[in-house]
Design an enzyme around this catalytic site. Structure first.
Site, PDB file in Angstrom:
ATOM      1  N   HIS A  32      10.019  -3.077   2.661  1.00 18.35           N
ATOM      2  CA  HIS A  32       8.986  -2.849   1.640  1.00 18.35           C
ATOM      3  C   HIS A  32       9.637  -2.612   0.277  1.00 18.35           C
ATOM      4  O   HIS A  32      10.008  -1.484  -0.030  1.00 18.35           O
ATOM      5  CB  HIS A  32       8.120  -1.646   2.033  1.00 18.35           C
ATOM      6  CG  HIS A  32       7.205  -1.950   3.160  1.00 18.35           C
ATOM      7  ND1 HIS A  32       5.933  -2.445   2.978  1.00 18.35           N
ATOM      8  CD2 HIS A  32       7.390  -1.890   4.497  1.00 18.35           C
ATOM      9  CE1 HIS A  32       5.367  -2.655   4.145  1.00 18.35           C
ATOM     10  NE2 HIS A  32       6.225  -2.327   5.091  1.00 18.35           N
ATOM     11  N   CYS A  51       6.638  -7.792   4.757  1.00 18.24           N
ATOM     12  CA  CYS A  51       6.335  -7.178   6.063  1.00 18.24           C
ATOM     13  C   CYS A  51       5.551  -8.155   6.952  1.00 18.24           C
ATOM     14  O   CYS A  51       6.059  -9.209   7.286  1.00 18.24           O
ATOM     15  CB  CYS A  51       5.624  -5.848   5.856  1.00 18.24           C
ATOM     16  SG  CYS A  51       5.558  -4.847   7.361  1.00 18.24           S
ATOM     17  N   GLU A  79       8.259  -2.379  -2.525  1.00 16.50           N
ATOM     18  CA  GLU A  79       7.429  -1.466  -3.326  1.00 16.50           C
ATOM     19  C   GLU A  79       7.655  -0.001  -2.968  1.00 16.50           C
ATOM     20  O   GLU A  79       7.180   0.891  -3.661  1.00 16.50           O
ATOM     21  CB  GLU A  79       5.951  -1.842  -3.179  1.00 16.50           C
ATOM     22  CG  GLU A  79       5.272  -1.437  -1.877  1.00 16.50           C
ATOM     23  CD  GLU A  79       5.563  -2.336  -0.669  1.00 16.50           C
ATOM     24  OE1 GLU A  79       6.484  -3.176  -0.759  1.00 16.50           O
ATOM     25  OE2 GLU A  79       4.870  -2.180   0.350  1.00 16.50           O
TER      26      GLU A  79
END
Lengths: 252, 212
Positions: free
Chosen positions: B192, B82, B194
């Site tokens: 992202h 990001c 995650e």
């Protein structure tokens, strides 16, 4: 193409998922981690937790819930309910929330939206708007589950919080919430067309076509539902299959 | 046991990144750290970031982490996420700030006049949600991830590299934009991993076993 999102919403009280039955009785509906994991497996695009814990003593319990869920469920988590200050936002984000939703506190103090967005970024700040129709094409913002009028026009309020730095609007029709008659599509479309940030439609979903209507007719970027998924009537996957069949881009 | 440093400069929730990596890599010590010495001692480095890039640059420097980040970006398996990807570039339109200049290129805001979908409806900014990631080069971090797999994005700015050869993936949102870049020991993504369910965990797992 960006997929339209389906977001199951879980009410959490004192660390347990609860379901309202006839708006009064709250029934235990399981462990938040297990329920969240189940929705993740069904293909939920995000999960929203609404902390409805009554006692302020139990407020910190939601932080533990978020920590536990974030260790095992790797999709975005939004948490709302009882958020009053920037520190509340920070604590929830540090526990593992990706976005924090604020409602009454934003109405009472709009600067909180700007302060929070300035500290943690707009992408983390969701403003929840509860609206009721007061005239044709006109909706007013209410707080406290629809009990308190604010005098604010819903469209103007959405524009204002967007300009203050909100990253997303969670828009609930208080007229439709709990009715299973479908979203207030006029409200959804009016707000979605008036602002450049994403809108999540909420309130009134009774069948899977309602979810699709929220996107096609209401122009929502995401749709949120609770009971239609909780009571095992439908899975998130079924909802996505129907949306895809109706020509909507989804993550399947 | 190998060590992974997640660089903590006070911007954003790093716990999710740590937990996702612990989930896919059992045999690693994950350190969320603001200590330059720990960053330099780690075997691998994740450089995350959230919020606004001017704040991220300021906080990075306030903690004296810039030299350690630049050093890690020279010689360790390095994953930018990001704003951690955006900061690797020369300059951002967001706040008109210079970046770390690891890559040549500009960080741009989605152009308002191009934010129209195929159906004529307005495309919202931030670009928020699951979008298709089209792989532009074969890379060890894409192993096991289908071309066009959806990852979770949330951002209003994107990187525009001067050198098209570093583009590792693109995504379409009004315009095609760069979703990932790769060069030598660096891989950096706008989305992202995650928060991207199975595809994201696969990418993180690939990073943890990557030997550039």
């Amino acid at each position: 193409m960006l997929a339209k999102r389906i977001i199951p919403c879980l009410d959490v009280s004192a660390g347990r998922v609860v379901k309202g039955v006839n708006f009064v009785e709250l029934r235990d509906a399981g462990d938040p981690v297990e329920v969240a994991r189940r929705y993740d497996e069904q293909g939920a695009d995000e999960i929203t937790f609404l902390d409805i814990t009554a006692s302020s003593d139990d407020r910190n319990i939601i932080l533990h819930v978020v920590e536990q869920v974030a260790e095992q469920v790797f999709i975005p988590l939004t948490v709302g309910g009882g958020v009053r200050c920037v520190d509340d936002v920070r604590r929830l984000l540090n526990a593992g929330a990706d976005k924090v939703s604020m409602n009454t506190a934003a109405v009472n103090n709009p600067q909180l939206v700007a302060d929070a967005a300035g500290k943690v970024g707009s992408q983390c700040i969701v403003v929840a708007i509860d609206a009721k129709q007061v005239a044709p094409g006109k909706w007013e913002v209410f707080t406290h589950g629809g009990r308190n009028r604010t005098g604010l026009d819903a469209i103007e309020w959405a524009q204002k919080v967007a300009s203050l730095g909100a990253g997303e609007i969670l828009l609930t029709s208080m007229d439709r919430d709990g009715t299973k008659n479908g979203f207030d599509l006029g409200l959804t479309r009016a707000v979605s067309d008036a602002i450049s940030i994403p809108v999540i439609a909420s309130g009134g979903v009774g069948n899977l076509d309602h979810l699709a209507d929220g996107v096609t007719l209401g122009r929502a970027d995401a749709v949120l539902a609770a009971s239609i998924f909780h009571f095992g009537e439908h899975t998130v996957r079924e909802a996505k299959e129907l949306m895809r069949a109706r020509g909507i881009e989804v993550r399947l | 046991m190998s060590k992974l440093a997640i660089i903590d400069y006070g911007m954003g929730n790093l716990r999710s990144v740590a937990k996702a990596i612990e989930h896919v890599a059992a045999d690693v010590q994950v350190l969320v750290t603001a200590d330059p010495a720990e960053v330099l001692a780690a075997d691998r480095v994740v450089f995350p970031g959230q919020g606004a890039m001017p704040d991220c640059m300021r906080e990075l420097d306030a903690r004296g982490l810039r030299p350690a980040v630049l050093e890690a970006a020279r010689n360790k398996p390095f994953l930018g996420i990001c704003i951690g990807q955006q900061m690797l570039f020369e300059h951002s339109q967001e706040g008109d700030v210079p970046g770390l200049c690891v890559f040549k290129g500009e960080v741009r805001r989605f152009p308002a006049d191009k934010m129209v979908g195929a159906d004529g409806a307005r495309l919202k900014v931030p670009h928020m949600g699951w979008n298709e990631v089209w792989q532009k080069q074969a890379h060890p971090l894409w192993v096991g991830i289908p071309d066009g797999a959806r990852f979770y994005y949330v951002h209003s700015y994107y990187v525009d590299p001067a050198d098209p050869a570093i583009v590792a993936a693109t995504t379409d949102y009004g315009i095609p934009f760069t979703g990932a870049v790769a060069q030598a020991n660096i891989f950096a993504v706008q989305f992202h991993p995650e928060k991207s369910a199975a595809a994201g965990l696969q990418l993180l797992s690939n990073f943890m076993s990557w030997k550039p």
